[in-house]
Design an enzyme around this catalytic site. Structure first.
Site, short mmCIF file in Angstrom:
data_model
loop_
_atom_site.label_atom_id
_atom_site.label_comp_id
_atom_site.label_asym_id
_atom_site.label_seq_id
_atom_site.Cartn_x
_atom_site.Cartn_y
_atom_site.Cartn_z
N CYS A 127 0.78 -1.14 -0.01
CA CYS A 127 0.20 -0.09 0.14
C CYS A 127 0.83 1.29 -0.08
CB CYS A 127 -1.12 0.06 1.11
SG CYS A 127 -1.96 1.43 1.20
N CYS A 162 0.37 4.96 6.99
CA CYS A 162 -0.45 4.73 8.43
C CYS A 162 0.48 3.96 9.40
CB CYS A 162 -1.63 3.95 8.31
SG CYS A 162 -2.62 4.48 6.76
N CYS A 175 0.59 0.30 10.33
CA CYS A 175 0.05 -0.80 9.36
C CYS A 175 0.88 -1.58 8.92
CB CYS A 175 -0.87 -0.12 8.29
SG CYS A 175 -1.96 -1.29 6.93
N CYS A 203 -16.56 -9.48 5.52
CA CYS A 203 -15.83 -8.35 5.23
C CYS A 203 -14.62 -8.48 4.36
CB CYS A 203 -15.55 -7.71 6.59
SG CYS A 203 -16.65 -7.66 7.86
N CYS A 231 -19.50 -6.57 3.69
CA CYS A 231 -18.98 -5.51 4.21
C CYS A 231 -17.77 -5.32 3.33
CB CYS A 231 -18.51 -5.61 5.77
SG CYS A 231 -17.46 -3.96 6.20
N CYS A 281 -19.53 1.51 8.91
CA CYS A 281 -18.77 0.90 9.89
C CYS A 281 -17.61 1.71 10.09
CB CYS A 281 -18.32 -0.44 9.58
SG CYS A 281 -17.19 -1.39 10.59
N ARG A 288 -17.85 -2.91 18.16
CA ARG A 288 -17.00 -4.44 17.79
C ARG A 288 -15.83 -4.14 18.73
NH1 ARG A 288 -16.44 -4.76 12.19
NH2 ARG A 288 -18.42 -5.62 12.50
#
Ligand code: SAM
Ligand code: DTB
Ligand code: SF4
Length: 335
Positions: free
Chosen positions: A75, A79, A82, A119, A150, A210, A282
């Protein structure tokens, strides 16, 4: 106010608590109000959270979702938590977008294991049109199996949420991650406003939102409360609020940061429950390193959704058998 003239003399303790909780609930939560919740004695906070929880939900029901990383690693974003960011050197192996049949096989297995929602996560900054098309097919087919769908694919451009809606997407996951004032310490390649814009596009299409964040990234209690204020004060709070405990992965900038006190995590769940009474909260990443007792406290604090299955996206999650046993020990049934 009408509630203030309710005669509470004939009510029992729990009914009185319900009336009190209703009277106290402000329309808009200030960060200070939420810090006030965090500062309550633990038992008082848990009691308030349980009261709100029982007013709105089956207290022993927990919604179960299974995650699959349909495109892994490589990616472009930065972040700081991550393992999938290309710029950090982690053990994650890059994997192109999965084939439809493999995804459907995983969805079938998730359904057989009792998940109600599937998801699909992709390590993209934002999906390109040529990437989105095969994902739309995945959504259609997973939905046709009778599972809720999702997806979490990064930022959405104009028109993309509409295509997802048309494919039958039930939920879109896109997290704010932390409070606005701490955000720049964690991510620099996209702004808080970019995230809010994507959430707005999702809302406009009437896809369930979400949206939550990560706790334990070195943020202050004030900033944890700040994240919850952002979520709770949305025009419509998210239907689903994932609260992730940072999973520290070697090679990422946040690896090695001081571990959060587990009770502070439970307090965050309780404050989420109180400020977003009708949202599913969650208990998300971080369960693998969490003692069962702490997980039980999270359920008591109002968490009523989990990720189920041995893997999240790239990191581990408790074994399915262990979760079945935990549900059994606590008398929890999957929703
Ligand atoms: N790339 C898309 C995006 O960022 O929106 C979708 C996938 S991304 C991995 C989904 C969410 O996973 C992030 O927003 C973050 O909240 C969470 N996450 C990622 N790494 C994590 C970690 N190490 N610990 C806890 N949560 C994490
Ligand atoms: C969310 O809030 N947590 C999930 C889901 N949304 C996509 C992801 C957790 C990822 C944990 C790190 C990993 O497994 O790579
Ligand atoms: Fe990329 Fe999403 Fe990971 Fe950020 S959280 S680096 S956008 S996969």
């Amino acid at each position: 106010m009408l509630e203030s003239v309710i005669d509470i003399r004939g009510l029992d303790g729990s009914e009185r608590a319900k009336v009190a909780a209703r009277e106290e609930a402000p329309q808009r939560w200030s960060v200070d109000d939420i810090v006030g919740l965090f500062e309550l004695p633990f038992s008082d906070l848990m009691h308030r959270a349980q009261t709100v929880h029982r007013e709105n939900f089956d207290p022993n029901g927990v919604q179960v979702s299974t995650l699959l990383s349909i495109k892994t690693g490589g990616c472009s974003e930065d972040c700081g938590y991550c393992p999938q960011a290309a710029r950090y050197h982690t053990d994650v192996e890059k994997q192109d977008l999965m084939q439809l049949e493999e995804v459907l096989e995983a969805a079938r297995a998730a359904k057989e294991n009792g998940a109600s929602r599937f998801c699909m996560g992709a390590a993209w900054r934002s999906p390109k049109q040529r990437d989105l098309e095969p994902v739309l097919k995945m959504i259609q087919e997973v939905k046709a199996m009778g599972l809720e769908t999702c997806a979490t694919l990064g930022m959405l451009k104009e028109g993309q949420a509409e295509q997802l809606k048309d494919a039958g997407l039930d939920y879109y996951n896109h997290n704010l991650d932390t409070a606005p004032e701490y955000y720049g310490d964690v991510i620099t390649t996209r702004t808080y406003q970019d995230r809010l814009d994507t959430l707005e596009r999702v809302r406009e299409q009437d896809i369930n939102v979400c949206c939550g964040g990560i706790i334990g990234m070195g943020e202050s209690r004030n900033q944890r409360a700040g994240l919850l204020a952002q979520l709770a004060n949305m025009e419509r709070p998210p239907e689903s609020v994932p609260i992730n405990l940072l999973t520290q992965v070697e090679g990422t900038p946040l690896y090695g940061i001081d571990e959060l006190d587990p009770f502070e995590f439970v307090r965050t769940i309780a404050a989420a429950r109180i400020t977003m009474p009708q949202s599913f909260v969650r208990l998300s990443a971080g369960r693998q390193s969490m003692h069962e007792g702490i997980q039980a406290l999270c359920f008591l604090a109002g968490a009523n959704s989990i990720f189920y299955g041995e893997k999240l996206l790239t990191t581990g999650n408790p074994e399915a058998v262990a979760d079945k046993q935990l549900f059994g020990k606590l008398g929890i049934h999957p929703l």
